[in-house]
Each structure stands twice: as structure tokens, then as C-alpha cells.
Motif scaffolding. Structure first.
Motif, PDB file in Angstrom:
ATOM      1  N   PHE A   1       0.814  -1.219   0.000  1.00 36.31           N
ATOM      2  CA  PHE A   1       0.000   0.000   0.000  1.00 36.31           C
ATOM      3  C   PHE A   1       0.849   1.272   0.000  1.00 36.31           C
ATOM      4  O   PHE A   1       0.394   2.314   0.449  1.00 36.31           O
ATOM      5  N   ARG A   2       2.043   1.164  -0.531  1.00 35.94           N
ATOM      6  CA  ARG A   2       2.929   2.332  -0.501  1.00 35.94           C
ATOM      7  C   ARG A   2       2.300   3.583  -1.112  1.00 35.94           C
ATOM      8  O   ARG A   2       2.456   4.680  -0.564  1.00 35.94           O
ATOM      9  N   PRO A   3       1.589   3.497  -2.253  1.00 32.52           N
ATOM     10  CA  PRO A   3       0.978   4.725  -2.791  1.00 32.52           C
ATOM     11  C   PRO A   3       0.016   5.384  -1.813  1.00 32.52           C
ATOM     12  O   PRO A   3      -0.059   6.612  -1.732  1.00 32.52           O
ATOM     13  N   HIS A   4      -0.719   4.582  -1.049  1.00 30.65           N
ATOM     14  CA  HIS A   4      -1.673   5.123  -0.085  1.00 30.65           C
ATOM     15  C   HIS A   4      -0.946   5.805   1.071  1.00 30.65           C
ATOM     16  O   HIS A   4      -1.321   6.895   1.500  1.00 30.65           O
ATOM     17  N   PHE A   5       0.104   5.141   1.588  1.00 33.97           N
ATOM     18  CA  PHE A   5       0.911   5.765   2.630  1.00 33.97           C
ATOM     19  C   PHE A   5       1.515   7.071   2.124  1.00 33.97           C
ATOM     20  O   PHE A   5       1.505   8.089   2.819  1.00 33.97           O
ATOM     21  N   SER A   6       2.050   7.036   0.922  1.00 31.13           N
ATOM     22  CA  SER A   6       2.780   8.191   0.384  1.00 31.13           C
ATOM     23  C   SER A   6       1.874   9.403   0.184  1.00 31.13           C
ATOM     24  O   SER A   6       2.274  10.543   0.461  1.00 31.13           O
ATOM     25  N   ILE A   7       0.660   9.173  -0.310  1.00 27.68           N
ATOM     26  CA  ILE A   7      -0.245  10.301  -0.538  1.00 27.68           C
ATOM     27  C   ILE A   7      -0.545  11.019   0.771  1.00 27.68           C
ATOM     28  O   ILE A   7      -0.425  12.239   0.877  1.00 27.68           O
ATOM     29  N   GLY A   8      -0.942  10.253   1.790  1.00 28.90           N
ATOM     30  CA  GLY A   8      -1.271  10.869   3.074  1.00 28.90           C
ATOM     31  C   GLY A   8      -0.104  11.624   3.669  1.00 28.90           C
ATOM     32  O   GLY A   8      -0.256  12.748   4.156  1.00 28.90           O
ATOM     33  N   GLN A   9       1.081  11.016   3.635  1.00 30.82           N
ATOM     34  CA  GLN A   9       2.247  11.667   4.229  1.00 30.82           C
ATOM     35  C   GLN A   9       2.665  12.891   3.421  1.00 30.82           C
ATOM     36  O   GLN A   9       3.052  13.915   3.995  1.00 30.82           O
ATOM     37  N   SER A  10       2.581  12.829   2.105  1.00 31.46           N
ATOM     38  CA  SER A  10       2.955  13.982   1.283  1.00 31.46           C
ATOM     39  C   SER A  10       2.018  15.164   1.522  1.00 31.46           C
ATOM     40  O   SER A  10       2.457  16.310   1.645  1.00 31.46           O
ATOM     41  N   VAL A  11       0.702  14.869   1.596  1.00 31.80           N
ATOM     42  CA  VAL A  11      -0.268  15.946   1.798  1.00 31.80           C
ATOM     43  C   VAL A  11      -0.074  16.603   3.159  1.00 31.80           C
ATOM     44  O   VAL A  11      -0.012  17.833   3.269  1.00 31.80           O
ATOM     45  N   THR A  12       0.017  15.796   4.215  1.00 30.09           N
ATOM     46  CA  THR A  12       0.133  16.381   5.555  1.00 30.09           C
ATOM     47  C   THR A  12       1.442  17.136   5.725  1.00 30.09           C
ATOM     48  O   THR A  12       1.474  18.199   6.357  1.00 30.09           O
ATOM     49  N   ARG A  13       2.515  16.639   5.135  1.00 31.27           N
ATOM     50  CA  ARG A  13       3.796  17.342   5.274  1.00 31.27           C
ATOM     51  C   ARG A  13       3.813  18.631   4.444  1.00 31.27           C
ATOM     52  O   ARG A  13       4.375  19.639   4.870  1.00 31.27           O
ATOM     53  N   SER A  14       3.206  18.614   3.278  1.00 34.30           N
ATOM     54  CA  SER A  14       3.153  19.837   2.470  1.00 34.30           C
ATOM     55  C   SER A  14       2.309  20.899   3.164  1.00 34.30           C
ATOM     56  O   SER A  14       2.629  22.092   3.117  1.00 34.30           O
ATOM     57  N   LEU A  15       1.237  20.478   3.831  1.00 33.58           N
ATOM     58  CA  LEU A  15       0.430  21.434   4.590  1.00 33.58           C
ATOM     59  C   LEU A  15       1.224  21.990   5.767  1.00 33.58           C
ATOM     60  O   LEU A  15       1.111  23.174   6.091  1.00 33.58           O
ATOM     61  N   SER A  16       2.032  21.149   6.403  1.00 36.74           N
ATOM     62  CA  SER A  16       2.834  21.605   7.536  1.00 36.74           C
ATOM     63  C   SER A  16       3.797  22.713   7.129  1.00 36.74           C
ATOM     64  O   SER A  16       4.029  23.666   7.882  1.00 36.74           O
ATOM     65  N   LEU A  17       4.342  22.596   5.910  1.00 35.42           N
ATOM     66  CA  LEU A  17       5.286  23.612   5.442  1.00 35.42           C
ATOM     67  C   LEU A  17       4.609  24.963   5.222  1.00 35.42           C
ATOM     68  O   LEU A  17       5.284  26.001   5.196  1.00 35.42           O
ATOM     69  N   LYS A  18       3.293  24.971   5.061  1.00 33.55           N
ATOM     70  CA  LYS A  18       2.553  26.216   4.853  1.00 33.55           C
ATOM     71  C   LYS A  18       2.097  26.832   6.176  1.00 33.55           C
ATOM     72  O   LYS A  18       1.556  27.938   6.181  1.00 33.55           O
ATOM     73  N   ARG A  19       2.294  26.096   7.263  1.00 33.23           N
ATOM     74  CA  ARG A  19       1.882  26.574   8.574  1.00 33.23           C
ATOM     75  C   ARG A  19       3.074  27.186   9.300  1.00 33.23           C
ATOM     76  O   ARG A  19       4.227  27.009   8.898  1.00 33.23           O
ATOM     77  N   PRO A  20       2.814  27.894  10.411  1.00 32.29           N
ATOM     78  CA  PRO A  20       3.922  28.455  11.199  1.00 32.29           C
ATOM     79  C   PRO A  20       4.875  27.354  11.662  1.00 32.29           C
ATOM     80  O   PRO A  20       4.469  26.196  11.830  1.00 32.29           O
ATOM     81  N   PRO A  21       6.151  27.689  11.887  1.00 33.91           N
ATOM     82  CA  PRO A  21       7.178  26.681  12.216  1.00 33.91           C
ATOM     83  C   PRO A  21       6.832  25.792  13.402  1.00 33.91           C
ATOM     84  O   PRO A  21       7.225  24.624  13.438  1.00 33.91           O
ATOM     85  N   HIS A  22       6.098  26.313  14.373  1.00 40.60           N
ATOM     86  CA  HIS A  22       5.837  25.496  15.560  1.00 40.60           C
ATOM     87  C   HIS A  22       4.971  24.284  15.233  1.00 40.60           C
ATOM     88  O   HIS A  22       5.038  23.262  15.937  1.00 40.60           O
ATOM     89  N   HIS A  23       4.185  24.348  14.161  1.00 41.12           N
ATOM     90  CA  HIS A  23       3.381  23.188  13.770  1.00 41.12           C
ATOM     91  C   HIS A  23       4.281  22.055  13.305  1.00 41.12           C
ATOM     92  O   HIS A  23       4.062  20.887  13.657  1.00 41.12           O
TER      93      HIS A  23
END
Length: 239
Positions: free
Chosen positions: A173-195
């Protein structure tokens, strides 16, 4: 040996309620349905979206489970939070609901892997996990996405479980793992550093519990991390 290969969901595999779910998410993300405002009735949503009321009702239930909307007795459903529009650009059309379901699946699976890792890790596992979390820390310092490094850390924990099926599931299920992790990490980069630092703190708590062989703490820390990642999917990025 050849075996089944997991792929990202396609529209043909998707239930109609998931399409409606995604359309409502899009309308919330676009501000068409503002935060704290009441959604149209099931009947009006059905007419607007070209769906039956049972299909709309199922989509709304998923939205409640994902904390995007909240029901108020005798008043209807209200928008609770506005997700960032970019999540809809990072997942295949019609698969956003499945991304959220996969987080639910991961919460139990990876909590079990972390618990077993705390019990069974060997010296080689400690080195692999330590290297992985250090690589992730360096990504944070550089401001990189770190999705591959995130995957590697979770994979190292799965291997340390001593149960080969945990590693096999990650491969299938690597594609499924990768999508979730990529989305959440990309959103984190758009948030303040403490997130971003809070997310890394969750990883650190998992690793420390594993290395101290505290099985329950490792289980709980991993489950909390996955459920928090699921919640962060729909949180805004402005604060």
C-alpha cells in the motif's frame, strides 16, 4: 514472486457518496460554504449536487466524522473548519474520502507495529530508526518536504516490529501511505514553524518509547500521531 500491487484509487473504484463528499469539501475550501455558517438542507444539497438524499446523507456523515461540519439539534449542519484548497490538488479525483479512511486503518496498524517494535527491536533496528529520525530532523532544518524520510522512519519501525507482515503491508500500500504523508507534510510547510516542530515531537515521542521498550507508550504515541495527522488534513494553514 509476483503479487497484488496496490494503486491509488480511480474514479471507477469510487462510491458516488465519496464524489459528493469531495464536492462539499471543495465548496467549503473555496469559501462557498463559510465557517460557522449553516449548510443547505439535505434536500437542497441533493438538488444542487445532482444526488439522492441518502447519498448526500452518507457524505455528510463522513464530513462529521472528519470534523469538517458539526450538527446542531433542530438547526442543521454547520461548517466547523475550512481546509486548505491544496489538498484537493494533491489527491486523485474522488479519493479524498479514501485518504481519510486510510488514516483510520493506519492508526490501528501502525500502533501495533510500534508496540511490537518496543518489544522486539535489535541493535540494527535502533540504528535504522535513529538514522531515519535524524534524516527527518535535517529535512526540517532545511525546510524540505521530507515525505520520503517520513516514510522511511515509519518503515524502520515496521521492520523493527519483527513481524514481516507489517513491512509487507507498507510495500503493498505504498501509494496510499505516500499520498497521506505527502499531503500532511506539504500542509505543515505552509503553517507556522511550531506546527512542524509539533509533528517532529510526535515522532520523537514514538521513538523514545520504542527505545525504552515501553510497549504501551509506543502504541499510544503512534496512534496519537496518526490520528493527529488525519485531523491536520482538514485544518487551515493560517495559524
Amino acid at each position: 514472486m509476483d503479487g497484488p500491487v496496490a494503486t491509488t484509487p480511480t474514479r471507477g473504484d469510487t462510491r458516488f457518496s465519496d464524489i459528493i463528499y469531495e464536492k462539499i469539501v471543495s465548496m467549503i475550501a473555496d469559501g462557498r460554504f463559510p465557517v460557522n455558517e449553516r449548510l443547505p438542507s439535505e434536500q437542497n444539497l441533493a438538488a444542487l449536487l445532482g444526488a439522492s438524499r441518502p447519498v448526500v446523507r452518507e457524505a455528510l456523515e463522513r464530513l462529521r466524522n472528519d470534523d469538517l461540519i458539526v450538527s446542531r439539534k433542530g438547526s442543521g449542519s454547520y461548517v466547523r473548519q475550512r481546509p486548505d484548497r491544496s489538498i484537493l490538488q494533491q489527491v486523485p479525483v474522488g479519493s479524498l474520502a479514501d485518504v481519510q479512511r486510510f488514516f483510520e486503518f493506519r492508526a490501528g496498524l501502525e500502533a501495533s507495529a510500534a508496540e511490537l517494535a518496543a518489544r522486539n527491536w535489535q541493535a540494527v533496528d535502533r540504528t535504522r530508526i535513529s538514522d531515519a529520525i535524524l534524516a527527518l530532523e535535517k529535512c526540517l532544518e532545511r525546510g524540505d518536504l521530507g515525505a520520503d524520510e517520513d516514510f522511511a522512519l515509519h518503515e524502520a519501525i515496521a521492520i523493527a516490529s519483527g513481524n514481516q507482515f507489517h513491512a509487507t503491508v507498507r510495500t503493498l500500500f505504498r501509494p496510499h501511505f505516500s499520498i497521506g504523508q505527502s499531503v500532511t507534510r506539504s500542509l505543515s510547510l505552509k503553517r507556522p514553524p511550531h506546527h512542524v516542530r509539533e509533528v517532529q515531537g510526535e515522532h520523537t515521542a514514538i521513538v523514545e518509547a520504542i527505545f525504552s521498550r515501553n510497549e504501551q507508550a509506543a502504541h499510544d504515541a503512534m496512534k496519537n500521531h496518526i490520528l493527529m495527522a488525519r485531523a491536520r488534513m482538514f485544518q487551515g494553514v493560517g495559524s
